[in-house]
Design a protein around this motif. Structure first.
Motif, PDB file in Angstrom:
ATOM      1  N   GLY A 210      56.095  36.016  30.275  1.00 58.26           N
ATOM      2  CA  GLY A 210      57.485  35.881  30.655  1.00 58.26           C
ATOM      3  C   GLY A 210      57.622  35.315  32.055  1.00 58.26           C
ATOM      4  O   GLY A 210      56.788  35.579  32.930  1.00 58.26           O
ATOM      5  N   ILE A 211      58.673  34.539  32.297  1.00 58.47           N
ATOM      6  CA  ILE A 211      58.907  33.971  33.622  1.00 58.47           C
ATOM      7  C   ILE A 211      59.025  35.102  34.641  1.00 58.47           C
ATOM      8  O   ILE A 211      59.801  36.031  34.469  1.00 58.47           O
ATOM      9  CB  ILE A 211      60.183  33.115  33.621  1.00 58.47           C
ATOM     10  N   GLY A 212      58.268  35.027  35.678  1.00 57.05           N
ATOM     11  CA  GLY A 212      58.272  36.057  36.709  1.00 57.05           C
ATOM     12  C   GLY A 212      57.301  37.172  36.444  1.00 57.05           C
ATOM     13  O   GLY A 212      56.623  37.653  37.357  1.00 57.05           O
ATOM     14  N   TRP A 213      57.206  37.601  35.208  1.00 59.87           N
ATOM     15  CA  TRP A 213      56.345  38.732  34.873  1.00 59.87           C
ATOM     16  C   TRP A 213      54.879  38.426  35.130  1.00 59.87           C
ATOM     17  O   TRP A 213      54.118  39.308  35.530  1.00 59.87           O
ATOM     18  CB  TRP A 213      56.564  39.141  33.422  1.00 59.87           C
ATOM     19  N   GLU A 214      54.455  37.180  34.856  1.00 61.96           N
ATOM     20  CA  GLU A 214      53.058  36.859  35.088  1.00 61.96           C
ATOM     21  C   GLU A 214      52.701  36.949  36.567  1.00 61.96           C
ATOM     22  O   GLU A 214      51.621  37.417  36.933  1.00 61.96           O
ATOM     23  CB  GLU A 214      52.703  35.468  34.542  1.00 61.96           C
ATOM     24  N   TRP A 215      53.634  36.540  37.438  1.00 62.75           N
ATOM     25  CA  TRP A 215      53.368  36.608  38.871  1.00 62.75           C
ATOM     26  C   TRP A 215      53.393  38.038  39.375  1.00 62.75           C
ATOM     27  O   TRP A 215      52.597  38.414  40.242  1.00 62.75           O
ATOM     28  CB  TRP A 215      54.371  35.748  39.630  1.00 62.75           C
ATOM     29  N   VAL A 216      54.303  38.838  38.848  1.00 59.92           N
ATOM     30  CA  VAL A 216      54.325  40.252  39.226  1.00 59.92           C
ATOM     31  C   VAL A 216      53.008  40.919  38.841  1.00 59.92           C
ATOM     32  O   VAL A 216      52.405  41.658  39.637  1.00 59.92           O
ATOM     33  CB  VAL A 216      55.517  40.964  38.549  1.00 59.92           C
ATOM     34  N   ASN A 217      52.531  40.651  37.634  1.00 53.89           N
ATOM     35  CA  ASN A 217      51.270  41.244  37.197  1.00 53.89           C
ATOM     36  C   ASN A 217      50.089  40.722  38.010  1.00 53.89           C
ATOM     37  O   ASN A 217      49.175  41.484  38.352  1.00 53.89           O
ATOM     38  CB  ASN A 217      51.049  40.969  35.706  1.00 53.89           C
ATOM     39  N   LEU A 218      50.075  39.444  38.331  1.00 51.41           N
ATOM     40  CA  LEU A 218      48.989  38.900  39.138  1.00 51.41           C
ATOM     41  C   LEU A 218      48.975  39.511  40.536  1.00 51.41           C
ATOM     42  O   LEU A 218      47.906  39.758  41.108  1.00 51.41           O
ATOM     43  CB  LEU A 218      49.117  37.380  39.218  1.00 51.41           C
ATOM     44  N   MET A 219      50.147  39.772  41.103  1.00 53.06           N
ATOM     45  CA  MET A 219      50.201  40.391  42.429  1.00 53.06           C
ATOM     46  C   MET A 219      49.746  41.851  42.391  1.00 53.06           C
ATOM     47  O   MET A 219      49.095  42.333  43.320  1.00 53.06           O
ATOM     48  CB  MET A 219      51.617  40.288  42.992  1.00 53.06           C
ATOM     49  N   PHE A 220      50.063  42.554  41.305  1.00 50.38           N
ATOM     50  CA  PHE A 220      49.538  43.924  41.175  1.00 50.38           C
ATOM     51  C   PHE A 220      48.032  43.907  40.908  1.00 50.38           C
ATOM     52  O   PHE A 220      47.314  44.812  41.336  1.00 50.38           O
ATOM     53  CB  PHE A 220      50.278  44.679  40.073  1.00 50.38           C
ATOM     54  N   LEU A 221      47.549  42.877  40.217  1.00 52.16           N
ATOM     55  CA  LEU A 221      46.109  42.710  40.062  1.00 52.16           C
ATOM     56  C   LEU A 221      45.454  42.505  41.423  1.00 52.16           C
ATOM     57  O   LEU A 221      44.396  43.089  41.709  1.00 52.16           O
ATOM     58  CB  LEU A 221      45.823  41.515  39.151  1.00 52.16           C
ATOM     59  N   LEU A 222      46.071  41.701  42.264  1.00 53.80           N
ATOM     60  CA  LEU A 222      45.549  41.481  43.617  1.00 53.80           C
ATOM     61  C   LEU A 222      45.509  42.789  44.397  1.00 53.80           C
ATOM     62  O   LEU A 222      44.509  43.096  45.067  1.00 53.80           O
ATOM     63  CB  LEU A 222      46.421  40.445  44.335  1.00 53.80           C
ATOM     64  N   GLY A 223      46.578  43.564  44.322  1.00 55.48           N
ATOM     65  CA  GLY A 223      46.589  44.855  44.993  1.00 55.48           C
ATOM     66  C   GLY A 223      45.554  45.806  44.426  1.00 55.48           C
ATOM     67  O   GLY A 223      44.922  46.573  45.165  1.00 55.48           O
ATOM     68  N   GLY A 224      45.351  45.768  43.101  1.00 57.61           N
ATOM     69  CA  GLY A 224      44.344  46.623  42.478  1.00 57.61           C
ATOM     70  C   GLY A 224      42.936  46.261  42.913  1.00 57.61           C
ATOM     71  O   GLY A 224      42.089  47.135  43.140  1.00 57.61           O
ATOM     72  N   ILE A 225      42.661  44.961  43.037  1.00 59.15           N
ATOM     73  CA  ILE A 225      41.340  44.526  43.509  1.00 59.15           C
ATOM     74  C   ILE A 225      41.109  45.009  44.935  1.00 59.15           C
ATOM     75  O   ILE A 225      40.001  45.432  45.301  1.00 59.15           O
ATOM     76  CB  ILE A 225      41.225  42.997  43.413  1.00 59.15           C
ATOM     77  N   TRP A 226      42.153  44.974  45.757  1.00 59.22           N
ATOM     78  CA  TRP A 226      42.024  45.488  47.126  1.00 59.22           C
ATOM     79  C   TRP A 226      41.696  46.978  47.122  1.00 59.22           C
ATOM     80  O   TRP A 226      40.872  47.435  47.921  1.00 59.22           O
ATOM     81  CB  TRP A 226      43.319  45.225  47.893  1.00 59.22           C
TER      82      TRP A 226
END
Length: 345
Positions: A210-226
């Protein structure tokens, strides 16, 4: 005077305090939260403020009633993280009482009814969310479109609706709300159409999800990797959750790609990354043994997919977490590591 301390190991470090761990979790949520606000407006910040104020007030009242120290409970960060996670799960255009009620229920019932921090068997934020979803399904499934599709509400307009229920004269709630991409896909598949047709014809979808949802999930993935790099969490649960969700969606997609979406779609939709890295890894309610964490996470990923595709709710993260919370004692019991020197060959 020359120091007598050795310059090399052995050294032991003090375990991280609850407040430090929670603070790092809050830091890790910042990228995903910023992306959420960028695509879906100011409602998240309003929901976070209301949920946080309610959680801290409820925490303070309960600690005073229990005659326990209040300030340590307020500053350990656990109530703050619960409130922020709950706010992230609530649609951004929500009336003020929705985050307030959910946050109060999470703290008073899901946390303190069982004895407080460290004793609650269920994730408090997900208990609050599940209660709201069951009690107020219409409010909890009315998402606003990303700004690319016409979401132009200002901060004050969003605040006016949250506080008093008013919108600009030329707009109605039905006109500016829509189903989430997961819900849209599920309902459209009932009309005897294919996944590829839905993704190409419905404006809410982009190339991957979904528009926007992929970026939100990718940013939470980035935070999770941190969080992984900072050793706040281990890899077992998030990797197992994403593997279980990916395996189920890949199997279904390989069998019938016309009616089942790809693993990438499911990884980047809904609360997949938030659930895998921030919710499922709750140290109080998750499994503690390494093998148990893998089983716990994999089963959670499978349940998320089952609820999404065949269940009655658009996203299955909350209910999958709560169902697996019930199974934690059993999973831990059967996955205890072998005691050194015992167990035979």
């Amino acid at each position: 005077m020359t120091s007598t301390l050795p310059n090399s190991s052995p050294y032991t470090s003090a375990p991280a305090s609850v407040s430090r761990v929670m603070l790092k979790v809050i830091y890790a949520m910042i990228p995903g939260s910023i992306a959420h606000v960028y695509f879906f407006g100011w409602g998240l910040l309003i929901n976070m403020t209301i949920a946080l104020m309610t959680a801290l007030l409820a925490e303070s009242v309960v600690m005073q009633l229990r005659k326990r120290p209040t300030l340590p409970a307020l500053f350990d960060g656990s109530a703050t993280v619960t409130a922020l996670l709950l706010a992230l799960a609530i649609p951004p255009l929500a009336p003020w009482w929705l985050p307030m009620l959910g946050s109060a229920f999470a703290i008073l019932v899901a946390k303190h009814l069982y004895g407080g921090l460290g004793f609650n068997p269920f994730n408090p934020a997900m208990v609050g969310y599940a209660m709201l979803l069951i009690a107020f399904p219409q409010n909890m499934t009315a998402w606003i479109p990303p700004h690319e599709l016409g979401n132009t509400l200002s901060f004050m307009q969003t605040l006016d609706y949250s506080m008093v229920g008013t919108l600009p004269a030329n707009q109605t709630l039905d006109a500016i709300t829509m189903a989430s991409p997961l819900d849209t896909l599920k309902t459209q598949l009932m009309l005897d159409t294919t996944v590829s047709q839905i993704l190409l014809t419905k404006p809410v979808f982009s190339g991957m999800a979904g528009i926007g949802w992929e970026w939100v999930n990718l940013m939470f993935l980035l935070g999770g990797i941190w969080l992984l790099l900072r050793r706040v969490i281990t890899w077992h649960i998030p990797v197992a959750v994403l593997a279980g969700l990916g395996a189920m969606s890949a199997l279904a997609w390989l069998i019938d790609s016309n009616h089942f979406a790809t693993p990438v779609f499911h990884w980047l939709s809904g609360a997949s990354m938030l659930g895998a890295f921030f919710i499922a890894t709750d140290p109080v309610t998750a499994c503690t043994t390494p093998r148990g964490q893998l089983v716990y996470g994999a089963l959670m990923g499978v349940l998320i997919y089952i609820i999404r595709v065949w269940g009655g709710y658009p996203d299955g993260v909350a209910f999958a977490v709560l169902l697996l919370n019930m199974a934690v004692p059993t999973i831990d019991y059967y996955t205890q590591p072998r005691v050194f020197g015992h167990g035979g060959k």
